[in-house]
Design a protein around this motif. Structure first.
Motif, PDB file in Angstrom:
ATOM      1  N   VAL A   1      21.144 -90.236  28.262  1.00  0.00           N
ATOM      2  CA  VAL A   1      22.461 -90.649  28.742  1.00  0.00           C
ATOM      3  C   VAL A   1      22.421 -92.084  29.257  1.00  0.00           C
ATOM      4  N   PRO A   2      23.221 -92.982  28.661  1.00  0.00           N
ATOM      5  CA  PRO A   2      23.277 -94.357  29.150  1.00  0.00           C
ATOM      6  C   PRO A   2      24.262 -94.496  30.320  1.00  0.00           C
ATOM      7  N   GLU A   3      23.929 -95.356  31.268  1.00  0.00           N
ATOM      8  CA  GLU A   3      24.812 -95.694  32.388  1.00  0.00           C
ATOM      9  C   GLU A   3      24.927 -97.206  32.426  1.00  0.00           C
ATOM     10  N   THR A   4      26.127 -97.723  32.098  1.00  0.00           N
ATOM     11  CA  THR A   4      26.344 -99.173  32.034  1.00  0.00           C
ATOM     12  C   THR A   4      26.961 -99.741  33.315  1.00  0.00           C
ATOM     13  N   GLY A   5      27.534 -98.862  34.129  1.00  0.00           N
ATOM     14  CA  GLY A   5      28.275 -99.322  35.293  1.00  0.00           C
ATOM     15  C   GLY A   5      29.763 -99.200  35.095  1.00  0.00           C
ATOM     16  N   ASP A   6      30.191 -98.865  33.885  1.00  0.00           N
ATOM     17  CA  ASP A   6      31.583 -98.597  33.533  1.00  0.00           C
ATOM     18  C   ASP A   6      31.620 -97.316  32.726  1.00  0.00           C
ATOM     19  N   PRO A   7      32.770 -96.641  32.693  1.00  0.00           N
ATOM     20  CA  PRO A   7      32.883 -95.450  31.847  1.00  0.00           C
ATOM     21  C   PRO A   7      32.645 -95.821  30.374  1.00  0.00           C
TER      22      PRO A   7
END
Length: 156
Positions: A148-154
């Motif tokens: 699961v990637p987390e970019t800082g935005d949805p």
């Protein structure tokens, strides 16, 4: 062949997953016709799991990619959130960069890697094209490893 870890030690991001992330990240860059990319994959302790620098990538790209990934781990926040905080707290982010020996680059292209329970396993940093495009490649790489990637935005 996997090695047994000592009792109580959790590896988190495997070498196989790191290779998949790095390969798929670069493949996405080629698919999009981007400039030569460099990808760095760090485990949850900030230790190197994989680093690839495409032919033609400029000299500082490895350090930038490492800084994007390391900055995420150092603060527990993804690149886009770090970029927002950099705008609001420039002095703090300058100090963070100093404290990490320049290895905190608060821009998109630094993406946290999580498992399906939301546990942070590591981070990916990509550098070579525009930061937004670097981020697209990192997200594709992480998803290719079924993480699961987390970019800082949805994400879409």
């Amino acid at each position: 062949m996997p090695h047994a870890s000592p009792a109580g030690f959790r590896h988190g991001l495997t070498l196989a997953a790191a290779r998949t992330i790095a390969d798929a990240t670069l493949a996405k860059g080629r698919e999009l016709g981007l400039a030569p990319l460099t990808v760095v994959v760090l485990d949850g302790a900030g230790k190197l799991k994989a680093a690839y620098r495409e032919d033609g990538a400029s000299l500082a790209r490895e350090d930038i990619a490492w800084g994007k990934a390391n900055g995420c781990l150092a603060m527990g926040l993804a690149g886009r959130e770090l970029a927002r905080r950099s705008q609001a707290m420039a002095g703090f982010m300058n100090a963070l960069s100093d404290l990490t020996g320049g290895r905190a680059v608060p821009v998109p292209g630094g993406v946290l890697v999580k498992d399906d329970q939301g546990v942070v396993l590591g981070a990916v940093g990509v550098s070579g094209d525009a930061s937004d495009k670097d981020e697209v490649c990192a997200v594709a790489g992480i998803r290719a490893a079924n993480l699961v990637p987390e970019t800082g935005d949805p994400l879409a």
